[in-house]
Scaffold this motif. Sequence first.
Motif, PDB file in Angstrom:
ATOM      1  N   ALA A   1       8.379  12.365  -5.208  1.00 43.57           N
ATOM      2  CA  ALA A   1       7.706  11.062  -5.249  1.00 43.57           C
ATOM      3  C   ALA A   1       8.678   9.965  -5.676  1.00 43.57           C
ATOM      4  O   ALA A   1       8.628   8.838  -5.170  1.00 43.57           O
ATOM      5  CB  ALA A   1       6.508  11.120  -6.198  1.00 43.57           C
ATOM      6  N   THR A   2       9.590  10.295  -6.609  1.00 44.17           N
ATOM      7  CA  THR A   2      10.595   9.329  -7.050  1.00 44.17           C
ATOM      8  C   THR A   2      11.539   9.012  -5.900  1.00 44.17           C
ATOM      9  O   THR A   2      11.888   7.853  -5.662  1.00 44.17           O
ATOM     10  CB  THR A   2      11.375   9.884  -8.266  1.00 44.17           C
ATOM     11  N   HIS A   3      11.919  10.059  -5.163  1.00 43.18           N
ATOM     12  CA  HIS A   3      12.805   9.858  -4.013  1.00 43.18           C
ATOM     13  C   HIS A   3      12.127   8.983  -2.953  1.00 43.18           C
ATOM     14  O   HIS A   3      12.757   8.088  -2.378  1.00 43.18           O
ATOM     15  CB  HIS A   3      13.199  11.214  -3.433  1.00 43.18           C
ATOM     16  N   LEU A   4      10.835   9.252  -2.715  1.00 42.87           N
ATOM     17  CA  LEU A   4      10.083   8.459  -1.726  1.00 42.87           C
ATOM     18  C   LEU A   4      10.036   6.985  -2.124  1.00 42.87           C
ATOM     19  O   LEU A   4      10.216   6.088  -1.279  1.00 42.87           O
ATOM     20  CB  LEU A   4       8.657   9.015  -1.596  1.00 42.87           C
ATOM     21  N   THR A   5       9.808   6.726  -3.418  1.00 43.16           N
ATOM     22  CA  THR A   5       9.757   5.344  -3.905  1.00 43.16           C
ATOM     23  C   THR A   5      11.097   4.648  -3.657  1.00 43.16           C
ATOM     24  O   THR A   5      11.133   3.504  -3.174  1.00 43.16           O
ATOM     25  CB  THR A   5       9.421   5.323  -5.414  1.00 43.16           C
ATOM     26  N   SER A   6      12.175   5.339  -3.974  1.00 46.63           N
ATOM     27  CA  SER A   6      13.506   4.784  -3.733  1.00 46.63           C
ATOM     28  C   SER A   6      13.718   4.491  -2.240  1.00 46.63           C
ATOM     29  O   SER A   6      14.236   3.434  -1.865  1.00 46.63           O
ATOM     30  CB  SER A   6      14.552   5.779  -4.239  1.00 46.63           C
ATOM     31  N   ARG A   7      13.267   5.424  -1.397  1.00 43.75           N
ATOM     32  CA  ARG A   7      13.436   5.251   0.054  1.00 43.75           C
ATOM     33  C   ARG A   7      12.638   4.037   0.553  1.00 43.75           C
ATOM     34  O   ARG A   7      13.123   3.236   1.365  1.00 43.75           O
ATOM     35  CB  ARG A   7      12.985   6.524   0.788  1.00 43.75           C
ATOM     36  N   LEU A   8      11.410   3.877   0.038  1.00 41.19           N
ATOM     37  CA  LEU A   8      10.575   2.733   0.410  1.00 41.19           C
ATOM     38  C   LEU A   8      11.258   1.421   0.045  1.00 41.19           C
ATOM     39  O   LEU A   8      11.223   0.448   0.813  1.00 41.19           O
ATOM     40  CB  LEU A   8       9.234   2.802  -0.312  1.00 41.19           C
ATOM     41  N   LEU A   9      11.887   1.372  -1.142  1.00 36.56           N
ATOM     42  CA  LEU A   9      12.555   0.150  -1.579  1.00 36.56           C
ATOM     43  C   LEU A   9      13.764  -0.139  -0.688  1.00 36.56           C
ATOM     44  O   LEU A   9      14.037  -1.292  -0.357  1.00 36.56           O
ATOM     45  CB  LEU A   9      12.975   0.261  -3.044  1.00 36.56           C
ATOM     46  N   LYS A  10      14.468   0.946  -0.291  1.00 37.57           N
ATOM     47  CA  LYS A  10      15.603   0.763   0.621  1.00 37.57           C
ATOM     48  C   LYS A  10      15.152   0.180   1.948  1.00 37.57           C
ATOM     49  O   LYS A  10      15.885  -0.552   2.605  1.00 37.57           O
ATOM     50  CB  LYS A  10      16.306   2.106   0.861  1.00 37.57           C
TER      51      LYS A  10
ATOM     52  N   THR B   1       0.832  -1.195   0.000  1.00 46.59           N
ATOM     53  CA  THR B   1       0.000   0.000   0.000  1.00 46.59           C
ATOM     54  C   THR B   1       0.872   1.253   0.000  1.00 46.59           C
ATOM     55  O   THR B   1       0.587   2.220  -0.711  1.00 46.59           O
ATOM     56  CB  THR B   1      -0.945  -0.012   1.217  1.00 46.59           C
ATOM     57  N   GLN B   2       1.949   1.228   0.774  1.00 48.19           N
ATOM     58  CA  GLN B   2       2.874   2.372   0.776  1.00 48.19           C
ATOM     59  C   GLN B   2       3.501   2.572  -0.595  1.00 48.19           C
ATOM     60  O   GLN B   2       3.610   3.703  -1.084  1.00 48.19           O
ATOM     61  CB  GLN B   2       3.988   2.161   1.800  1.00 48.19           C
ATOM     62  N   LEU B   3       3.922   1.464  -1.209  1.00 48.64           N
ATOM     63  CA  LEU B   3       4.533   1.541  -2.528  1.00 48.64           C
ATOM     64  C   LEU B   3       3.509   2.030  -3.556  1.00 48.64           C
ATOM     65  O   LEU B   3       3.825   2.845  -4.427  1.00 48.64           O
ATOM     66  CB  LEU B   3       5.066   0.160  -2.929  1.00 48.64           C
ATOM     67  N   TYR B   4       2.279   1.530  -3.401  1.00 48.33           N
ATOM     68  CA  TYR B   4       1.193   1.954  -4.286  1.00 48.33           C
ATOM     69  C   TYR B   4       0.994   3.465  -4.198  1.00 48.33           C
ATOM     70  O   TYR B   4       0.862   4.153  -5.210  1.00 48.33           O
ATOM     71  CB  TYR B   4      -0.096   1.216  -3.907  1.00 48.33           C
ATOM     72  N   GLN B   5       1.000   3.986  -2.956  1.00 43.27           N
ATOM     73  CA  GLN B   5       0.783   5.426  -2.781  1.00 43.27           C
ATOM     74  C   GLN B   5       1.921   6.242  -3.397  1.00 43.27           C
ATOM     75  O   GLN B   5       1.684   7.287  -4.019  1.00 43.27           O
ATOM     76  CB  GLN B   5       0.632   5.762  -1.296  1.00 43.27           C
TER      77      GLN B   5
ATOM     78  N   MET C   1       3.826   5.287  -5.895  1.00 47.13           N
ATOM     79  CA  MET C   1       3.701   5.176  -7.350  1.00 47.13           C
ATOM     80  C   MET C   1       2.548   6.032  -7.869  1.00 47.13           C
ATOM     81  O   MET C   1       2.647   6.628  -8.940  1.00 47.13           O
ATOM     82  CB  MET C   1       3.521   3.713  -7.758  1.00 47.13           C
ATOM     83  N   GLN C   2       1.482   6.097  -7.089  1.00 43.63           N
ATOM     84  CA  GLN C   2       0.353   6.959  -7.461  1.00 43.63           C
ATOM     85  C   GLN C   2       0.809   8.423  -7.503  1.00 43.63           C
ATOM     86  O   GLN C   2       0.410   9.179  -8.390  1.00 43.63           O
ATOM     87  CB  GLN C   2      -0.790   6.768  -6.458  1.00 43.63           C
ATOM     88  N   ARG C   3       1.662   8.812  -6.555  1.00 49.11           N
ATOM     89  CA  ARG C   3       2.201  10.189  -6.545  1.00 49.11           C
ATOM     90  C   ARG C   3       3.042  10.439  -7.787  1.00 49.11           C
ATOM     91  O   ARG C   3       2.939  11.499  -8.411  1.00 49.11           O
ATOM     92  CB  ARG C   3       3.066  10.419  -5.296  1.00 49.11           C
ATOM     93  N   ILE C   4       3.903   9.464  -8.142  1.00 49.68           N
ATOM     94  CA  ILE C   4       4.717   9.600  -9.350  1.00 49.68           C
ATOM     95  C   ILE C   4       3.805   9.766 -10.566  1.00 49.68           C
ATOM     96  O   ILE C   4       3.990  10.654 -11.392  1.00 49.68           O
ATOM     97  CB  ILE C   4       5.627   8.359  -9.561  1.00 49.68           C
ATOM     98  N   TYR C   5       2.783   8.901 -10.618  1.00 51.71           N
ATOM     99  CA  TYR C   5       1.872   8.909 -11.768  1.00 51.71           C
ATOM    100  C   TYR C   5       1.110  10.232 -11.861  1.00 51.71           C
ATOM    101  O   TYR C   5       1.024  10.836 -12.941  1.00 51.71           O
ATOM    102  CB  TYR C   5       0.925   7.719 -11.648  1.00 51.71           C
ATOM    103  N   ASP C   6       0.586  10.694 -10.730  1.00 56.54           N
ATOM    104  CA  ASP C   6      -0.140  11.966 -10.724  1.00 56.54           C
ATOM    105  C   ASP C   6       0.773  13.123 -11.125  1.00 56.54           C
ATOM    106  O   ASP C   6       0.381  13.996 -11.913  1.00 56.54           O
ATOM    107  CB  ASP C   6      -0.735  12.239  -9.334  1.00 56.54           C
ATOM    108  N   ALA C   7       1.990  13.127 -10.568  1.00 56.24           N
ATOM    109  CA  ALA C   7       2.938  14.211 -10.885  1.00 56.24           C
ATOM    110  C   ALA C   7       3.296  14.179 -12.369  1.00 56.24           C
ATOM    111  O   ALA C   7       3.402  15.221 -13.016  1.00 56.24           O
ATOM    112  CB  ALA C   7       4.187  14.098 -10.028  1.00 56.24           C
ATOM    113  N   GLN C   8       3.462  12.969 -12.909  1.00 57.12           N
ATOM    114  CA  GLN C   8       3.798  12.837 -14.322  1.00 57.12           C
ATOM    115  C   GLN C   8       2.659  13.358 -15.194  1.00 57.12           C
ATOM    116  O   GLN C   8       2.896  14.058 -16.188  1.00 57.12           O
ATOM    117  CB  GLN C   8       4.105  11.361 -14.641  1.00 57.12           C
TER     118      GLN C   8
END
Lengths: 244, 244
Positions: free
Chosen positions: B57-66, A38-42, A44-51
């Motif tokens: 958002a990209t940074h957050l995704t990277s942090r989540l994966l870490k 769910t955290q990863l989904y959120q 990714m949703q932020r990345i998608y919305d920003a894009q």
Amino acid sequence: MPGIEKLPIEETLEDSPQTRSLLGVFEEDTAAISNYCTQLYQAMQRIYDAQNELSAATHLTSRLLKEYDKQRFPLGGDDEVMSSTLQQFAKVIDELSSCHAVLSTQLADAMMFPITQFKERDLKEILTLKEVFQIASDDHDTAINRYSRLSKRRDNDKVNTSAVEDVYTSRKKQHQTMMHYFCSLNTLQYKKKTALLEPLLGYMQAQISFFKLGSENLTQQWEEFLGTIGTSVQNQRAGRTAKR
Amino acid sequence: MPGIEKLPIEETLEDSPQTRSLLGVFEEDTAAISNYCTQLYQAMQRIYDAQNELSAATHLTSRLLKEYDKQRFPLGGDDEVMSSTLQQFAKVIDELSSCHAVLSTQLADAMMFPITQFKERDLKEILTLKEVFQIASDDHDTAINRYSRLSKRRDNDKVNTSAVEDVYTSRKKQHQTMMHYFCSLNTLQYKKKTALLEPLLGYMQAQISFFKLGSENLTQQWEEFLGTIGTSVQNQRAGRTAKR
């Protein structure tokens, strides 16, 4: 851990405390996966919305530049060099916004779609089955209670038969829902890696395509275009100097 | 239109209806420029905000994966292949988020800074000077009115002298503010092209750098990395099959 752990479906009929304890471990693992996904989904949703927003804002900028010619500037509105320069900017920025739009679409298909499916379908299914199994267990407990109270005074055959039937059907229902629930929990163990890796691979592929599209097509055009601007600005300067 | 039109500063002392009419044309042009630039500013602000959000958002995704390694998964938490794969994803996405951060900074310096300066400094200065000039004109009109009323009954020398002085100082003030206002309006005609082109060139340069940075450094690493994932996924599959 070399293999993937499984809940033993053959143990659902016996339903021993050991099986229940193992179920608890699987449920805890599922909750942890669900929380992490769910955290990863959120994110990714932020990345998608920003894009998407970036794509829209880039398109808007291009549109504004295209509309420069329609503005009513009482002074210098018919400056052809400025006008054609801005039209070229508009064209290039429009191409860039198309690249962004392609990236958005790819992110939707290859990143958001698989992670949303996993979250909304697989994880939700398990939550639903957990509830169904809980209800079946409660019904079974009720039937057992009713049966054990009745069995002390063996006076009414009809009530007795009904209680025995209740125990039988509720036991059968509980067994079925438990098998179904175990199946789903086992499947999740197989799916969890793909569920994490698939959207990440989709994200990466989309980014690689974007950089290729941008660097191969656009930058070459851009360098030529920026060269053109440089030349026309110099020509304009030379013209102005000559007229003085 | 070959040259740039100018308001004649030498005509400010006479302040003829012709000069006022020309001033009206310049004011209309300035309002049109201001309106167009504000729209462009808002579109660029949207691009900039979206770029910042994308970067975050990209940074957050990277942090989540870490943080995957820190999650407590009761089952399969010690899967080293999965763990190292996600760490590699984290590293590459972190590099991508650095590229985005560089782009954000370049957009701030080369796009937002010049257009904000133009909007907040040049265009605001003209609005302020317009107000100051309006006040000086009103004061001058009041002084003229007072003088014309007094001049009919020439009885009080002291009041007369004061009225003449008022007309003189208010006329001087109006002349000065008018020259200042004309200067600013003329300067805007010189600045308006740069004001539009500079942030656009900044935007383009930032995008070119971003695509170069992305395609030269990242994609090569990515292809290697995606190759590595492919291999490790195959190894894992082979291992699992061998164990069966």
